[in-house]
Design a protein around this motif. Sequence first.
Motif: not given
Length: 296
Positions: A145-148, A161-174
Amino acid sequence: TLVQVISSYYNVVIQKQLISDLKENISVSEERLKIAQKKFDIGSSSKVDVLQAKVDLNALKSTLLRQNTLLSDAKEELNQLLLQPVEQEVDVTDSIPLMNQYKYEDLKKSIMENNSDLLFAQKNIDVSKYMIKEGKSNFYPKLNLNANYIFSRAQNQAGFSLLNQNLGMNLGFTASWTIFNGFNNINSVKNLQLNLENSNYEFENLKTLTQLALIKAFKKYQDDIVILQLEEENKILAKENLDIALDRFRLGASTSIEIKMAQSSYQDAINRLSDARYNAKKSETQLLKLSGSIVK
């Protein structure tokens, strides 16, 4: 280490007891010399008795000096084991108590529960079993299991572009499953099973050797106790014989040879009793070591 410390401690006790008994025998020799001198002065005996009494007295005094040296050596050895300055004065009780009249079945049971060598061998078996389980796990599918969690923010003072923002969650499994790897997993498990069999063999062999050592140690302990009882009685008898011989010599009913033999017999009884006490304590200590009870 505990066995060495105990043996060294009671060696000090033995040397101290021997000094006390030697002083008692020296007192008898001094009394014997006084009697021989008086008899010679009044003409009832020859000077031979006086000279022989002096020789025997000096011999005992010489033995006492050597015994004092042995006591000092024993104390220094004890200090060395205790990591104390070797010249530090050490005092001990003037007795060697025996803890108990042990029963073989109780000791045999205690060995299986408390003997450190057997417990260590049993742990090796447990480790081998866990390693087999770990080896067999290679036969089963594996799931990873992988989680980021991602958060980034960039801010510019000028530009489109005065402001750039990224927000998120990644899930995966092998998932993976090794179908064939040249029988490596099978051979590995077989080797681990052989290690388990070897650990079991070593445990059983060690158990047999330990039980054999217990049988021998217990028999020696029983013999040493009987010998100790005999030597304690012998010392009492030898002391009584010496007192009678001294009284007979004082009354002129015996020769210096008779009292010398009585003294020699008493000194032999002292030495044998000291050896018997020390041997009995060493046998008891060995039983406690085998049964895992030496630290109690």
